[in-house]
Write a protein that holds these residues in place. Sequence first.
Motif, PDB file in Angstrom:
ATOM      1  N   GLU A 170       0.851  -1.181   0.000  1.00 47.66           N
ATOM      2  CA  GLU A 170       0.000   0.000   0.000  1.00 47.66           C
ATOM      3  C   GLU A 170       0.891   1.236   0.000  1.00 47.66           C
ATOM      4  O   GLU A 170       2.061   1.155   0.348  1.00 47.66           O
ATOM      5  CB  GLU A 170      -0.912   0.007   1.232  1.00 47.66           C
ATOM      6  CG  GLU A 170      -0.174   0.030   2.548  1.00 47.66           C
ATOM      7  CD  GLU A 170      -1.081  -0.103   3.764  1.00 47.66           C
ATOM      8  OE1 GLU A 170      -2.312  -0.132   3.605  1.00 47.66           O
ATOM      9  OE2 GLU A 170      -0.554  -0.182   4.882  1.00 47.66           O
ATOM     10  N   THR A 171       0.350   2.358  -0.405  1.00 47.56           N
ATOM     11  CA  THR A 171       1.087   3.618  -0.345  1.00 47.56           C
ATOM     12  C   THR A 171       0.604   4.357   0.883  1.00 47.56           C
ATOM     13  O   THR A 171      -0.555   4.749   0.962  1.00 47.56           O
ATOM     14  CB  THR A 171       0.868   4.464  -1.609  1.00 47.56           C
ATOM     15  OG1 THR A 171       1.337   3.719  -2.733  1.00 47.56           O
ATOM     16  CG2 THR A 171       1.637   5.773  -1.512  1.00 47.56           C
ATOM     17  N   GLY A 172       1.483   4.537   1.839  1.00 47.43           N
ATOM     18  CA  GLY A 172       1.064   5.085   3.118  1.00 47.43           C
ATOM     19  C   GLY A 172       0.185   4.077   3.835  1.00 47.43           C
ATOM     20  O   GLY A 172      -0.043   2.971   3.349  1.00 47.43           O
ATOM     21  N   HIS A 173      -0.289   4.433   5.017  1.00 43.59           N
ATOM     22  CA  HIS A 173      -1.162   3.548   5.783  1.00 43.59           C
ATOM     23  C   HIS A 173      -2.205   4.402   6.472  1.00 43.59           C
ATOM     24  O   HIS A 173      -1.876   5.235   7.316  1.00 43.59           O
ATOM     25  CB  HIS A 173      -0.356   2.743   6.805  1.00 43.59           C
ATOM     26  CG  HIS A 173      -1.173   1.732   7.534  1.00 43.59           C
ATOM     27  ND1 HIS A 173      -1.697   0.614   6.929  1.00 43.59           N
ATOM     28  CD2 HIS A 173      -1.587   1.690   8.820  1.00 43.59           C
ATOM     29  CE1 HIS A 173      -2.383  -0.088   7.812  1.00 43.59           C
ATOM     30  NE2 HIS A 173      -2.329   0.544   8.967  1.00 43.59           N
ATOM     31  N   ASN A 174      -3.463   4.229   6.113  1.00 47.93           N
ATOM     32  CA  ASN A 174      -4.544   5.052   6.630  1.00 47.93           C
ATOM     33  C   ASN A 174      -5.283   4.330   7.759  1.00 47.93           C
ATOM     34  O   ASN A 174      -6.438   3.970   7.635  1.00 47.93           O
ATOM     35  CB  ASN A 174      -5.519   5.399   5.493  1.00 47.93           C
ATOM     36  CG  ASN A 174      -6.504   6.467   5.898  1.00 47.93           C
ATOM     37  OD1 ASN A 174      -6.275   7.200   6.842  1.00 47.93           O
ATOM     38  ND2 ASN A 174      -7.604   6.548   5.190  1.00 47.93           N
ATOM     39  N   ASP A 175      -4.579   4.091   8.840  1.00 39.80           N
ATOM     40  CA  ASP A 175      -5.179   3.409   9.984  1.00 39.80           C
ATOM     41  C   ASP A 175      -4.173   3.493  11.126  1.00 39.80           C
ATOM     42  O   ASP A 175      -3.240   4.282  11.082  1.00 39.80           O
ATOM     43  CB  ASP A 175      -5.492   1.951   9.624  1.00 39.80           C
ATOM     44  CG  ASP A 175      -6.555   1.326  10.540  1.00 39.80           C
ATOM     45  OD1 ASP A 175      -6.912   1.952  11.562  1.00 39.80           O
ATOM     46  OD2 ASP A 175      -7.012   0.224  10.239  1.00 39.80           O
ATOM     47  N   LYS A 176      -4.324   2.632  12.114  1.00 38.84           N
ATOM     48  CA  LYS A 176      -3.369   2.593  13.220  1.00 38.84           C
ATOM     49  C   LYS A 176      -1.979   2.279  12.679  1.00 38.84           C
ATOM     50  O   LYS A 176      -1.833   1.539  11.718  1.00 38.84           O
ATOM     51  CB  LYS A 176      -3.777   1.524  14.228  1.00 38.84           C
ATOM     52  CG  LYS A 176      -5.110   1.760  14.875  1.00 38.84           C
ATOM     53  CD  LYS A 176      -5.448   0.573  15.748  1.00 38.84           C
ATOM     54  CE  LYS A 176      -6.914   0.321  15.821  1.00 38.84           C
ATOM     55  NZ  LYS A 176      -7.528  -0.204  14.609  1.00 38.84           N
TER      56      LYS A 176
END
Length: 187
Positions: A170-176
Amino acid sequence: MVAAGGGGCLAYSGCSASGANAGSLKGYVSYNTANSTYTESIYDGTGATQVSSGSCPAYEDPNWSEYTIIHDGTINPWGYFGYANQLYGNNFWAGGGGGGWWGGVSIFGRGGCGGSSFISGMSGCVAMPAEGAQNPSINYMTISGTTYSFTSPVMKDGASSMPSPSGGTETGHNDKGYARITFVAAN
């Protein structure tokens, strides 16, 4: 090891601005404005670094009363070590800065800037000793006489491709946040 947070989004009265990505050695800056005011480059912030939070040339007065940070109620325009910056005002709000080694700055009418990250022993990192005076030539943490240092660390910022905790990439991580540490061998 400290993983930076991304800047907060801004949404009010039908306007919106996205926050900046979490940073690695240096935090990302949000150039996305929520309105047509404050679009000049003097309002562009700088990213958090290994030794300071970001700043904004338009607001260099450290006593400007519309800045606050999440740190014991102390007013500081550019954030603080380990804390994000939060800006508020009578006319425009801003997205909160991302937390991290140094927190990201908030700028009028924009999304928040990302914080910076730190890994003890990594090239380019600047350690924070107990007395608080950072020395750019020291990149590892020493606590009670014991040195803590990772070997061969890899640091990814929020704009980079990385392994996803659920598999794949993934590109970046949008969660914890998460850290992947692989045991190699005992000493």
